[in-house]
Design an enzyme around this catalytic site. Sequence first.
Site, short mmCIF file in Angstrom:
data_model
loop_
_atom_site.label_atom_id
_atom_site.label_comp_id
_atom_site.label_asym_id
_atom_site.label_seq_id
_atom_site.Cartn_x
_atom_site.Cartn_y
_atom_site.Cartn_z
N HIS A 235 99.17 -74.74 102.53
CA HIS A 235 97.89 -74.44 101.86
C HIS A 235 97.94 -72.98 101.39
O HIS A 235 98.01 -72.07 102.21
CB HIS A 235 96.74 -74.65 102.85
N GLN B 84 94.53 -70.16 109.73
CA GLN B 84 94.45 -68.78 109.24
C GLN B 84 95.88 -68.38 108.87
O GLN B 84 96.84 -68.92 109.44
CB GLN B 84 93.90 -67.89 110.36
N TYR C 209 83.23 -70.93 100.44
CA TYR C 209 81.76 -70.98 100.46
C TYR C 209 81.27 -69.78 101.26
O TYR C 209 81.64 -69.62 102.42
CB TYR C 209 81.35 -72.28 101.14
N GLY D 91 81.82 -69.90 109.52
CA GLY D 91 81.52 -68.81 108.60
C GLY D 91 81.24 -67.53 109.36
O GLY D 91 81.09 -67.53 110.59
N ASP D 92 81.22 -66.44 108.63
CA ASP D 92 80.93 -65.12 109.21
C ASP D 92 79.80 -64.49 108.42
O ASP D 92 79.93 -64.32 107.21
CB ASP D 92 82.15 -64.19 109.05
N GLU E 263 93.80 -72.77 97.43
CA GLU E 263 92.42 -72.34 97.66
C GLU E 263 92.00 -71.27 96.65
O GLU E 263 92.77 -70.36 96.34
CB GLU E 263 92.33 -71.78 99.09
N HIS F 90 84.49 -75.94 100.63
CA HIS F 90 84.28 -75.38 101.95
C HIS F 90 82.77 -75.46 102.20
O HIS F 90 81.96 -75.40 101.28
CB HIS F 90 84.73 -73.93 102.01
N PHE G 240 92.21 -57.36 104.83
CA PHE G 240 91.93 -58.75 105.22
C PHE G 240 92.36 -59.01 106.66
O PHE G 240 91.66 -59.65 107.43
CB PHE G 240 92.72 -59.73 104.35
N SER H 229 98.43 -77.51 98.81
CA SER H 229 97.04 -77.42 98.34
C SER H 229 96.78 -75.95 98.04
O SER H 229 97.53 -75.08 98.52
CB SER H 229 96.06 -77.96 99.39
P1 FAD Z 1 84.51 -71.95 115.16
O1 FAD Z 1 85.53 -73.01 115.28
O2 FAD Z 1 83.09 -72.27 115.46
O3 FAD Z 1 84.99 -70.74 116.11
C1 FAD Z 1 84.38 -69.46 116.02
C2 FAD Z 1 84.58 -68.70 117.32
O4 FAD Z 1 83.77 -69.29 118.34
C3 FAD Z 1 86.01 -68.73 117.86
O5 FAD Z 1 86.26 -67.48 118.47
C4 FAD Z 1 85.98 -69.84 118.91
O6 FAD Z 1 86.96 -69.65 119.92
C5 FAD Z 1 84.57 -69.69 119.46
N1 FAD Z 1 83.99 -70.95 119.94
C6 FAD Z 1 83.91 -72.13 119.28
N2 FAD Z 1 83.27 -73.05 120.03
C7 FAD Z 1 82.93 -72.42 121.19
C8 FAD Z 1 82.23 -72.83 122.36
N3 FAD Z 1 81.75 -74.08 122.49
N4 FAD Z 1 82.05 -71.92 123.35
C9 FAD Z 1 82.52 -70.65 123.22
N5 FAD Z 1 83.19 -70.21 122.12
C10 FAD Z 1 83.38 -71.09 121.13
N6 FAD Z 1 84.62 -68.30 106.01
C11 FAD Z 1 83.61 -68.43 105.11
O7 FAD Z 1 82.54 -67.81 105.29
N7 FAD Z 1 83.75 -69.24 104.01
C12 FAD Z 1 84.87 -69.96 103.76
O8 FAD Z 1 84.96 -70.67 102.76
C13 FAD Z 1 85.95 -69.85 104.70
N8 FAD Z 1 87.09 -70.56 104.54
C14 FAD Z 1 88.05 -70.54 105.52
C15 FAD Z 1 89.17 -71.36 105.40
C16 FAD Z 1 90.16 -71.37 106.37
C17 FAD Z 1 91.33 -72.30 106.22
C18 FAD Z 1 90.05 -70.49 107.50
C19 FAD Z 1 91.14 -70.46 108.54
C20 FAD Z 1 88.94 -69.65 107.62
C21 FAD Z 1 87.94 -69.68 106.66
N9 FAD Z 1 86.78 -68.89 106.76
C22 FAD Z 1 85.77 -68.99 105.84
C23 FAD Z 1 86.64 -67.93 107.88
C24 FAD Z 1 85.86 -68.55 109.08
O9 FAD Z 1 84.55 -68.86 108.70
C25 FAD Z 1 85.87 -67.50 110.18
O10 FAD Z 1 87.16 -67.36 110.72
C26 FAD Z 1 84.82 -67.71 111.27
O11 FAD Z 1 84.75 -66.51 112.05
C27 FAD Z 1 85.14 -68.83 112.25
O12 FAD Z 1 84.98 -70.04 111.67
P2 FAD Z 1 85.45 -71.38 112.43
O13 FAD Z 1 85.03 -72.51 111.61
O14 FAD Z 1 86.85 -71.28 112.84
O15 FAD Z 1 84.50 -71.26 113.74
#
Ligand code: FAD
Length: 278
Positions: A259, A169, A43, A101-102, A11, A70, A209, A9
């Site tokens: 991917h 990642q 996104y 997201g960040d 991206e 996304h 990055f 796939s």
């Molecule tokens: P989560 O799974 O919510 O985790 C975030 C952090 O919180 C982690 O450190 C985790 O350990 C911690 N955590 C989660 N749940 C809990 C809990 N209950 N208690 C305590 N800690 C917890 N970013 C974008 O803005 N747009 C995109 O399109 C995008 N695409 C991506 C695609 C891929 C394949 C990847 C790997 C990353 C992408 N990102 C994108 C980056 C991503 O948004 C960041 O890495 C973000 O910081 C974390 O997102 P997540 O969904 O993994 O968060």
Amino acid sequence: MNAATIPISIEFFPPKTSEGAHKLRAVRQQLYALKPEYCSVTYGAGGSTQEGTFTTVREILAEGMEAASHISCIGATKASIRENLAALKSMGVKRLVTLRGDLPSGYGIGGEFQYASELVAFIRAETGDDFQIEVAAYPEAHPQARSPASDLQAFAAKVRAGANSAITQYFYNADAYFRFLEEVDALGLAVPVVPGVMPIASSSQLMRFSDACGAEIPRWIRLRLQAFGDDTASIRAFGLDVVTGLCEQLRAGGAPSLHFYSLNQSAATLEICRRLFA
Ligand code: FAD
């Protein structure tokens, strides 16, 4: 599928200018020759790229390919996510890459979601099985995780909330990925974990990055990239060797699919796949 074949796939990110959009259309046509299972579009957190993301997703669908959008929840409300889900469903999107997201520094968190697991649960509650849900996985641990163990639990929470599969990642150390698979397996989480592959085209971009997302550049790779200086031809040639070798290791070790983070470029992904599938 012959023994050497592995699904892929690809991206993309939504282009910011009409020139970028024009260029991306050509890039996509080149990459479609690889017959990707689907193409995904990132996104921007806080909805900053929503229009661009949806436009690019629509174009991919109109080109006859499966498109994944996304979707991120940081700073979002349930109402805004509900609206986006309805829009994506009406476009014909069947797959979401579901993320926290960040937000750029300086923004408060706000919104009604804290973690991606909450977004996964919300999407399942609102839309049942309408979407295949992908989530992010971090074989080298997410940079904000309290510990690798708590990050694994956060990943498990996303799967238990209803994710179908995961994309990692990027990493350059296959052992981290294989160990992560063992840990996922030990928790009884029966989801495919697809490695995210970042081709190496520019040394400074990769360092930037990687510092931001916590992906480790092994010392032997970092030192060689630094030694190449501005010699982009050597960086690219070295990058192709390293990343093709990594993909071969991943394929041999049973990765379900690859991917590619294309960064809206075609050359490196095309060449890596040419070598892999030759
Ligand atoms: P989560 O799974 O919510 O985790 C975030 C952090 O919180 C982690 O450190 C985790 O350990 C911690 N955590 C989660 N749940 C809990 C809990 N209950 N208690 C305590 N800690 C917890 N970013 C974008 O803005 N747009 C995109 O399109 C995008 N695409 C991506 C695609 C891929 C394949 C990847 C790997 C990353 C992408 N990102 C994108 C980056 C991503 O948004 C960041 O890495 C973000 O910081 C974390 O997102 P997540 O969904 O993994 O968060």
